[in-house]
Scaffold this motif. Structure first.
Motif, PDB file in Angstrom:
ATOM      1  N   SER A  60      17.286  16.780  -5.052  1.00 36.12           N
ATOM      2  CA  SER A  60      17.562  17.268  -3.347  1.00 36.12           C
ATOM      3  C   SER A  60      16.607  16.412  -3.133  1.00 36.12           C
ATOM      4  O   SER A  60      16.338  15.687  -2.230  1.00 36.12           O
ATOM      5  CB  SER A  60      17.406  18.618  -3.003  1.00 36.12           C
ATOM      6  N   THR A  61      15.670  17.138  -3.844  1.00 38.28           N
ATOM      7  CA  THR A  61      14.053  16.449  -3.088  1.00 38.28           C
ATOM      8  C   THR A  61      14.014  14.788  -3.324  1.00 38.28           C
ATOM      9  O   THR A  61      13.430  13.657  -2.750  1.00 38.28           O
ATOM     10  CB  THR A  61      12.702  16.903  -4.293  1.00 38.28           C
ATOM     11  N   PHE A  62      14.594  14.267  -4.716  1.00 41.07           N
ATOM     12  CA  PHE A  62      14.753  13.163  -4.337  1.00 41.07           C
ATOM     13  C   PHE A  62      15.231  11.693  -3.913  1.00 41.07           C
ATOM     14  O   PHE A  62      14.824  10.884  -3.395  1.00 41.07           O
ATOM     15  CB  PHE A  62      15.238  12.393  -6.055  1.00 41.07           C
ATOM     16  N   TYR A  63      16.463  12.534  -4.036  1.00 46.16           N
ATOM     17  CA  TYR A  63      17.702  12.095  -2.508  1.00 46.16           C
ATOM     18  C   TYR A  63      16.462  11.744  -1.349  1.00 46.16           C
ATOM     19  O   TYR A  63      16.472  11.170  -0.571  1.00 46.16           O
ATOM     20  CB  TYR A  63      18.611  12.701  -2.259  1.00 46.16           C
ATOM     21  N   THR A  64      16.309  13.390  -0.903  1.00 47.08           N
ATOM     22  CA  THR A  64      15.516  13.272   0.647  1.00 47.08           C
ATOM     23  C   THR A  64      14.254  11.745   0.686  1.00 47.08           C
ATOM     24  O   THR A  64      14.499  11.133   1.579  1.00 47.08           O
ATOM     25  CB  THR A  64      14.830  14.438   0.346  1.00 47.08           C
ATOM     26  N   MET A  65      13.589  12.373  -0.616  1.00 44.16           N
ATOM     27  CA  MET A  65      12.130  10.947   0.271  1.00 44.16           C
ATOM     28  C   MET A  65      12.747   9.673  -0.339  1.00 44.16           C
ATOM     29  O   MET A  65      12.269   8.980   0.361  1.00 44.16           O
ATOM     30  CB  MET A  65      11.160  11.614  -1.110  1.00 44.16           C
ATOM     31  N   THR A  66      13.254   9.070  -1.294  1.00 45.75           N
ATOM     32  CA  THR A  66      12.985   7.978  -1.891  1.00 45.75           C
ATOM     33  C   THR A  66      14.316   7.668  -0.209  1.00 45.75           C
ATOM     34  O   THR A  66      14.515   6.858  -0.370  1.00 45.75           O
ATOM     35  CB  THR A  66      14.494   8.029  -2.766  1.00 45.75           C
ATOM     36  N   GLY A  67      15.803   8.502   0.340  1.00 43.05           N
ATOM     37  CA  GLY A  67      16.296   8.556   1.151  1.00 43.05           C
ATOM     38  C   GLY A  67      16.160   7.453   2.299  1.00 43.05           C
ATOM     39  O   GLY A  67      16.068   6.430   3.466  1.00 43.05           O
ATOM     40  N   PHE A  68      15.121   8.614   2.552  1.00 44.20           N
ATOM     41  CA  PHE A  68      14.381   8.256   3.713  1.00 44.20           C
ATOM     42  C   PHE A  68      13.266   7.279   3.737  1.00 44.20           C
ATOM     43  O   PHE A  68      13.452   6.356   4.648  1.00 44.20           O
ATOM     44  CB  PHE A  68      13.000   9.153   4.569  1.00 44.20           C
ATOM     45  N   HIS A  69      12.990   6.605   2.958  1.00 46.26           N
ATOM     46  CA  HIS A  69      12.358   5.492   2.507  1.00 46.26           C
ATOM     47  C   HIS A  69      13.009   4.611   2.691  1.00 46.26           C
ATOM     48  O   HIS A  69      12.603   3.608   3.335  1.00 46.26           O
ATOM     49  CB  HIS A  69      11.350   5.436   1.076  1.00 46.26           C
ATOM     50  N   GLY A  70      14.624   4.292   2.246  1.00 44.53           N
ATOM     51  CA  GLY A  70      15.460   3.496   1.472  1.00 44.53           C
ATOM     52  C   GLY A  70      15.386   3.460   4.007  1.00 44.53           C
ATOM     53  O   GLY A  70      15.597   1.618   3.662  1.00 44.53           O
TER      54      GLY A  70
END
Lengths: 218, 146
Positions: free
Chosen positions: A154-164
């Protein structure tokens, strides 16, 4: 000029902006001094915006670190993520930041073709970065690594998703600049829009440098 | 705007102030630092303690970030107004980090410690258990080796 003098000019219509008898009266005072900050307003605005963006990512990274440190058994990222491919992707994003510098340099030297060429390289780099990230997401999801599985994902997708998402916005912005460049809208005296887009793009690169370290290597 | 440039074709203009820097040198430095960082974190000190591994990685990350911030974003050449605009940001970052610290330091005393989850195995219905003691989902097991 003092404030009172400026106010007097505004009130009585004396000076370069004075109203003639046959012209309609101004409804707003006109001051003949610059009340803005000693920097271009657009640049001031983009830095202000970037400051808010810094706080946005600080919130995300800070929360991640709390969860990470507070969790007794955090999985090794290397066992779950493709570090090698993402390292190559990081090189790509840094390279796109460099091509952005070259694009700005080109138009400052008056090279329209150089601007179009280097901007094109930057867009290509950004688009490829996003494509690799999407591919990574699809692979992970295919293997059941969904955000709901555990706190790591969940933290992985949140951070990399917002950056993406920021990268996607940057690519769209750069495409708009590129179209203007193809139409010859920029000159050595007029390239502020290129500079502003570049600042945003470098910021996106900077954030990824930190995220790559924190999420993939630590 | 000023149109003052260096003679070096790789030199980049910094905006309003006519300073130049070698974009190629910064780029190569970033490249080398990234390679060194991956080498450090994923190979050389892969199994080292947090102090060595994390400490080195943080140094690399901030080194690279400062190069991008200073040269590519040409903060080094900006005027005082932009520097003042950004100055509060690190202070605010410190506030956020310190505000979150109690959640880490008092983690053992929290009713629901960070990283805990409800025991879904029904051995202790409704109880909160640490993540490492919780039964693994088939999904998460699959995700361990994607």
């Amino acid at each position: 000029m003092t404030m009172s003098q400026a106010t007097a000019i505004a009130s009585h219509g004396v000076g370069p902006h004075a109203t003639g008898h046959d012209e309609p009266a101004h409804h707003h005072p006109i001051f003949d001094y610059d009340s803005g900050p000693p920097v271009d307003r657009a640049k001031f605005a983009i830095w202000l915006f970037l400051a808010t963006e810094v706080m946005f990512f600080t919130g995300l990274i800070g929360t991640y670190l709390v969860l990470r440190i507070g969790t007794a058994s955090w999985p090794n990222p290397e066992n779950r993520l493709a570090v090698g491919i993402t390292a190559a992707n990081t090189f790509l994003l840094i390279t796109s930041s460099w091509t952005m510098v070259r694009a700005l340099h080109a138009i400052q030297k008056g090279s329209q073709k150089g601007l179009v060429r280097w901007l094109g390289c930057t867009i290509l780099g950004g688009a490829t970065f996003v494509s690799v990230q999407v591919f990574e997401y699809l692979e992970l999801i295919h293997h059941g690594a969904l955000p709901k599985v555990d706190i790591f994902w969940s933290t992985f997708y949140t951070m990399t998703g917002f950056h993406g998402l920021h990268v996607v916005v940057g690519v769209i912005w750069l495409i708009a600049i590129w179209i203007s460049a193809v139409r010859g809208k920029f000159t050595p005296q007029n390239f502020l829009r290129v500079e502003l887009a570049g600042l945003y793009w470098h910021f996106v690169d900077l954030v990824w440098v930190l995220l790559f370290t924190i999420v993939y290597l630590m | 705007m000023s149109n003052d440039h260096g003679n070096d074709p790789a030199s980049a203009h910094s905006g309003d102030h006519g300073h130049t820097f070698s974009a190629n040198k910064i780029f190569v430095t970033l490249f080398i630092l990234t390679a060194a960082e991956v080498l450090w974190g994923a190979f050389l000190f892969k199994h080292s303690g947090h102090l060595v591994k994390w400490g080195g990685l943080i140094v690399f990350a901030f080194w690279k970030g400062s190069l991008i911030y200073t040269y590519f974003m040409h903060m080094k050449f900006e005027g005082w107004i932009v520097k003042c605009l950004i100055a509060p940001t690190p202070i605010l970052i410190a506030v956020v980090v310190f505000a979150l610290m109690p959640d880490v330091s008092n983690n053992d005393h929290l009713v629901y410690p960070v990283g805990s989850q409800l025991d879904k195995s029904n051995q202790h219905p409704g109880k909160v258990v640490p993540m490492e003691n919780a039964p693994k989902h088939s999904e998460s097991e699959a995700a361990e080796h994607p």
